[in-house]
Design an enzyme around this catalytic site. Structure first.
Site, short mmCIF file in Angstrom:
data_model
loop_
_atom_site.label_atom_id
_atom_site.label_comp_id
_atom_site.label_asym_id
_atom_site.label_seq_id
_atom_site.Cartn_x
_atom_site.Cartn_y
_atom_site.Cartn_z
CD GLU A 16 -9.79 0.66 6.65
OE1 GLU A 16 -10.88 0.90 6.10
OE2 GLU A 16 -8.90 1.53 6.78
CE LYS A 54 -10.26 4.15 4.57
NZ LYS A 54 -9.05 3.95 5.35
N GLY A 87 -4.35 5.75 7.39
CA GLY A 87 -4.94 6.45 8.53
C GLY A 87 -3.94 6.80 9.62
P1 13P Z 1 -6.16 7.21 4.46
O1 13P Z 1 -6.04 8.10 3.26
O2 13P Z 1 -7.13 7.74 5.49
O3 13P Z 1 -4.83 6.86 5.03
O4 13P Z 1 -6.83 5.84 3.96
C1 13P Z 1 -6.29 5.21 2.86
C2 13P Z 1 -7.20 4.12 2.46
O5 13P Z 1 -7.39 3.15 3.16
C3 13P Z 1 -7.92 4.28 1.16
O6 13P Z 1 -8.55 3.11 0.79
#
Ligand code: 13P
Length: 251
Positions: free
Chosen positions: A97, A11, A172
């Site tokens: 996202e 990210k 998340g």
């Molecule tokens: P998390 O593992 O932080 O929950 O994020 C998952 C994700 O969006 C992977 O693309």
């Protein structure tokens, strides 16, 4: 047999310097892994240094997004050609996202998928429902419409697409889907592929799970035969935890 793929989605974390350090450590500590495919998707600005750091290793490079055109007046955008030149094998498309904060629609994602396939980059196509949709019993309807619209008109190269099921309520949040909840949706996706593509495509398709995958839940998630790997955010940002994910215990 589908080979598991464990992918880190970094990210908007890691400067190029931080990314290089993490990549170097992963290269060393994951060198002995043969039975699992590994990919990391750093931010665009870190792609060149990470590409260099993982050269000659068993770790593949991926990007987190791309434009559907290969060149043009699109200020701030990234062409698949740029990604290819840096050695990207994968590109994440349709992440929730991007859908949520950048208004990416199924139609736009469909165009990007087509371009990625044309350019020979394997897309990791993300789909998943919101909490309100799950609670109102609409999970399968949402998944179906994301598949129908996102994969519309795609026949050639469909085998190169990796699908990631990422329930938005699990991203998340520390709230993981149970292996059973995830497997149920993966089965639905495979069934859709059977009906809309072919038995072969359905059987060979790698479907990853994403959403709060951590060292303490990876083993039980991967024990589900429907889950062919994971797309990991937070727990991929630290070497020890990502290494533990890649080296999940087979039960
Ligand atoms: P998390 O593992 O932080 O929950 O994020 C998952 C994700 O969006 C992977 O693309």
């Amino acid at each position: 047999m589908r080979k598991h793929l464990i992918t880190g989605n970094w990210k908007m974390y890691k400067t190029p310097k931080q990314a290089k350090e993490l990549a170097q450590q992963l290269k060393t500590d994951l060198a002995d892994v043969k039975d699992v495919d590994i990919a990391i998707c750093p931010p665009f600005t870190a792609l060149p240094v990470v590409a260099e750091a993982i050269k000659g290793s068993n770790i593949e490079l991926g990007a987190q997004n791309m434009h559907y055109e290969t060149k043009g007046a699109f200020t701030g955008e990234i062409s698949p050609e740029f990604l290819l030149e840096l050695g990207c094998k994968y590109v994440i498309l349709g992440h929730s996202e991007r859908r949520q904060y950048f208004n990416e629609t199924d139609e736009l994602i469909n165009k990007k998928l087509m371009t990625a396939l044309k350019m020979n980059i394997s897309p990791i196509f993300c789909i998943g429902e919101k909490l309100s949709e799950r609670e109102s019993g609409k999970t399968f309807d949402i998944i179906k419409s994301q598949l129908n619209n996102g994969l519309a008109g795609i026949k050639e190269g469909i085998d190169k697409i990796i699908i990631a099921y990422e329930p938005i309520w699990a991203i998340g949040t520390g709230k993981t889907a149970t292996p059973k909840q995830a497997a149920e949706v993966h089965e639905y996706i495979r069934d859709w592929l059977k009906k809309n593509c072919s038995l072969k495509v359905a059987e060979e398709k790698r479907i990853l799970y994403g959403g709060s995958v951590k060292p303490d839940n990876i083993d039980e998630l991967m024990a589900e035969k429907e889950l062919d790997g994971a797309l990991v955010g937070g727990a991929s940002l630290e070497a020890l935890s990502f290494i533990r994910l890649v080296k999940f215990q087979k039960v």
